[in-house]
Design an enzyme around this catalytic site. Structure first.
Site, PDB file in Angstrom:
ATOM      1  N   SER A 140       0.814  -0.967   0.189  1.00 21.44           N
ATOM      2  CA  SER A 140       0.513  -0.221  -0.148  1.00 21.44           C
ATOM      3  C   SER A 140       0.916   1.224   0.152  1.00 21.44           C
ATOM      4  O   SER A 140       1.884   1.743   0.387  1.00 21.44           O
ATOM      5  CB  SER A 140      -0.847  -0.457   1.414  1.00 21.44           C
ATOM      6  N   TYR A 153      -1.692  -0.212  10.817  1.00 19.05           N
ATOM      7  CA  TYR A 153      -1.971  -0.405   9.246  1.00 19.05           C
ATOM      8  C   TYR A 153      -0.622   0.169   9.028  1.00 19.05           C
ATOM      9  O   TYR A 153      -0.700  -1.113   7.715  1.00 19.05           O
ATOM     10  CB  TYR A 153      -3.243   0.178   8.892  1.00 19.05           C
TER      11      TYR A 153
HETATM   12  P1  NDP Z   1     -11.864  -5.821   0.397  1.00 21.55           P
HETATM   13  O1  NDP Z   1     -12.559  -5.545   1.821  1.00 21.55           O
HETATM   14  O2  NDP Z   1     -12.401  -5.311  -0.659  1.00 21.55           O
HETATM   15  O3  NDP Z   1     -11.671  -7.302   0.569  1.00 21.55           O
HETATM   16  C1  NDP Z   1     -10.584  -7.838   1.625  1.00 21.55           C
HETATM   17  C2  NDP Z   1     -10.445  -9.350   0.807  1.00 21.55           C
HETATM   18  O4  NDP Z   1     -10.277 -10.355   1.990  1.00 21.55           O
HETATM   19  C3  NDP Z   1     -11.680  -9.828   1.085  1.00 21.55           C
HETATM   20  O5  NDP Z   1     -11.563 -10.706   0.207  1.00 21.55           O
HETATM   21  C4  NDP Z   1     -12.045 -10.590   2.738  1.00 21.55           C
HETATM   22  O6  NDP Z   1     -12.153 -11.820   2.255  1.00 21.55           O
HETATM   23  C5  NDP Z   1     -10.249 -10.871   2.410  1.00 21.55           C
HETATM   24  N1  NDP Z   1      -9.494 -11.569   4.107  1.00 21.55           N
HETATM   25  C6  NDP Z   1      -9.557 -10.587   4.599  1.00 21.55           C
HETATM   26  N2  NDP Z   1      -9.597 -10.727   6.775  1.00 21.55           N
HETATM   27  C7  NDP Z   1      -9.141 -12.194   5.661  1.00 21.55           C
HETATM   28  C8  NDP Z   1      -8.698 -13.357   7.230  1.00 21.55           C
HETATM   29  N3  NDP Z   1      -8.849 -13.419   7.803  1.00 21.55           N
HETATM   30  N4  NDP Z   1      -8.456 -14.544   6.353  1.00 21.55           N
HETATM   31  C9  NDP Z   1      -8.667 -14.510   4.964  1.00 21.55           C
HETATM   32  N5  NDP Z   1      -9.617 -13.789   3.840  1.00 21.55           N
HETATM   33  C10 NDP Z   1      -9.731 -12.377   4.562  1.00 21.55           C
HETATM   34  O7  NDP Z   1     -10.603  -4.837   0.613  1.00 21.55           O
HETATM   35  P2  NDP Z   1      -9.456  -4.938  -0.732  1.00 21.55           P
HETATM   36  O8  NDP Z   1     -10.140  -5.452  -1.561  1.00 21.55           O
HETATM   37  O9  NDP Z   1      -9.865  -2.976  -1.093  1.00 21.55           O
HETATM   38  O10 NDP Z   1      -8.229  -5.023  -0.379  1.00 21.55           O
HETATM   39  C11 NDP Z   1      -6.987  -6.020  -0.456  1.00 21.55           C
HETATM   40  C12 NDP Z   1      -5.972  -5.859  -0.187  1.00 21.55           C
HETATM   41  O11 NDP Z   1      -5.525  -4.302  -1.258  1.00 21.55           O
HETATM   42  C13 NDP Z   1      -5.762  -5.515   1.435  1.00 21.55           C
HETATM   43  O12 NDP Z   1      -4.500  -6.045   1.362  1.00 21.55           O
HETATM   44  C14 NDP Z   1      -5.874  -4.111   1.613  1.00 21.55           C
HETATM   45  O13 NDP Z   1      -5.136  -3.732   2.605  1.00 21.55           O
HETATM   46  C15 NDP Z   1      -4.894  -3.396   0.484  1.00 21.55           C
HETATM   47  N6  NDP Z   1      -4.976  -2.695   0.074  1.00 21.55           N
HETATM   48  C16 NDP Z   1      -6.056  -1.894  -0.576  1.00 21.55           C
HETATM   49  C17 NDP Z   1      -6.361  -0.067  -0.963  1.00 21.55           C
HETATM   50  C18 NDP Z   1      -7.743   0.621  -0.910  1.00 21.55           C
HETATM   51  O14 NDP Z   1      -7.801   1.666  -0.775  1.00 21.55           O
HETATM   52  N7  NDP Z   1      -8.645  -0.327  -1.379  1.00 21.55           N
HETATM   53  C19 NDP Z   1      -4.930   0.334  -0.992  1.00 21.55           C
HETATM   54  C20 NDP Z   1      -4.305  -0.462  -0.673  1.00 21.55           C
HETATM   55  C21 NDP Z   1      -4.101  -1.274  -0.272  1.00 21.55           C
HETATM   56  P3  NDP Z   1     -13.154 -12.772   3.523  1.00 21.55           P
HETATM   57  O15 NDP Z   1     -13.869 -11.414   4.288  1.00 21.55           O
HETATM   58  O16 NDP Z   1     -14.720 -13.410   2.617  1.00 21.55           O
HETATM   59  O17 NDP Z   1     -12.236 -13.432   4.021  1.00 21.55           O
HETATM   60  C1  8X3 Z   2      -4.832   1.951   1.557  1.00 24.88           C
HETATM   61  C2  8X3 Z   2      -4.901   3.044   1.210  1.00 24.88           C
HETATM   62  O1  8X3 Z   2      -3.764   5.608   1.881  1.00 24.88           O
HETATM   63  O2  8X3 Z   2      -6.544   4.327   2.893  1.00 24.88           O
HETATM   64  O3  8X3 Z   2      -3.682   0.609   1.817  1.00 24.88           O
HETATM   65  O4  8X3 Z   2      -4.164   3.949   4.009  1.00 24.88           O
HETATM   66  S1  8X3 Z   2      -4.634   3.577   2.578  1.00 24.88           S
END
Ligand code: NDP
Ligand code: 8X3
Length: 255
Positions: A140, A153
């Site tokens: 991220s 985070y």
């Molecule tokens: P979502 O919340 O849409 O998706 C998150 C996914 O992670 C879900 O499929 C969820 O599945 C899974 N997950 C969460 N906790 C667990 C767990 N304990 N065990 C197994 N699976 C888990 O978020 P994003 O798609 O945006 O996020 C995906 C990744 O990208 C994360 O690592 C996030 O930190 C990162 N990210 C996101 C950004 C954003 O702005 N959206 C920016 C930068 C990075 P389920 O709940 O079914 O377990």
């Molecule tokens: C998610 C992006 O800037 O909201 O990783 O932390 S930010």
């Protein structure tokens, strides 16, 4: 057999879009997450649409036992994983450090850091035995810079950045590529989870900007995975055009 990609957190957001992208390119998928209903419906849709094979594994990445048992249950031919995307992750809360909630901090570390470590500890020996593989970690912009209320985070994503660099060194002799994608603001379920279902707080994150969407990250994952054998993309930082880094946003009308 088609190539195989394992994506953690395939029930939503980036992981789901990456599953769809690779399915479209004819790869077989191992999709994972805690929400079994979503896994099964994604499996059914993509199998029908793209005539590929899919295994869905329902487990929580924070439990090493669940990770090991679940991945260990894969048939041998499914352990020949070409690409692992360590994507499962979450943010919980955005309190200043002094107001931080210990339980949220522990869940973020358990999911974003320990979950990634657990899955990779199981899958990497299979890649080493196959003398090939590619690991793509979801970092991220929060893993590049600090921002107010980002604290734990952000620390968890700095750890992903460090682990990506260290894995690339340790796996160097084994023809295993290690890459990171470091996205900025992307509208998925991320902010809803972060703010415990509060839709107005979640919406405010993207106010006045056109955020990234999950498909932007799926495009990047496909680009990284489809380079020639001799090319390893180390790190891709991707932000909306209206975001310059973790803190600088140009909030006007959406473009
Ligand atoms: P979502 O919340 O849409 O998706 C998150 C996914 O992670 C879900 O499929 C969820 O599945 C899974 N997950 C969460 N906790 C667990 C767990 N304990 N065990 C197994 N699976 C888990 O978020 P994003 O798609 O945006 O996020 C995906 C990744 O990208 C994360 O690592 C996030 O930190 C990162 N990210 C996101 C950004 C954003 O702005 N959206 C920016 C930068 C990075 P389920 O709940 O079914 O377990
Ligand atoms: C998610 C992006 O800037 O909201 O990783 O932390 S930010």
């Amino acid at each position: 057999m088609n190539k195989i990609i394992l994506i953690t957190g395939s029930t939503s957001g980036f992981g789901k879009a990456i599953a769809e992208e690779f399915a479209m390119h004819g790869w077989n998928l191992i999709i994972t997450g805690r929400r079994q209903d979503r896994l099964l419906s994604l499996q059914k849709n993509l199998e029908e649409k793209f005539k590929i094979e899919i295994k869905s594994l329902c487990f929580d990445v924070t439990s090493f036992e669940e990770v090991a048992n679940s991945l260990g249950s894969l048939p041998e031919e499914w352990k020949k994983i070409d690409v692992l995307v360590n994507n499962a992750g979450l943010a919980l809360g955005r309190e200043l450090f002094q107001d931080g909630i210990l339980e949220n901090w522990e869940r973020m570390i358990d999911t974003n850091v320990k979950g990634l470590i657990y899955v990779t500890r199981i899958v990497s020996p299979w890649m080493i035995a196959a003398k090939k593989g590619h690991i793509i970690n979801m970092g991220s912009v929060a893993g590049k810079e600090a921002y107010s209320g980002g604290n734990v985070y952000s620390a968890s994503k700095f750890a992903v950045d460090a682990l990506t660099k260290n894995m690339r060194v340790d796996f160097l002799p084994f023809n295993i590529k290690v890459s990171q994608i470091a996205p900025g603001a992307a509208e998925t379920e991320f902010s809803l989870v972060r703010f415990n279902g509060d839709e107005s707080k979640a919406k405010a994150v993207y106010h006045g900007i056109t955020p990234l969407v999950a498909q932007d990250i799926a495009d990047a994952a496909w680009f990284i995975a489809s380079r020639p054998a001799h090319v390893c993309i180390n790190d891709l930082v991707i932000t909306p055009t209206q975001q310059a880094n973790a803190t600088a946003f140009h909030r006007t009308n959406n473009i």
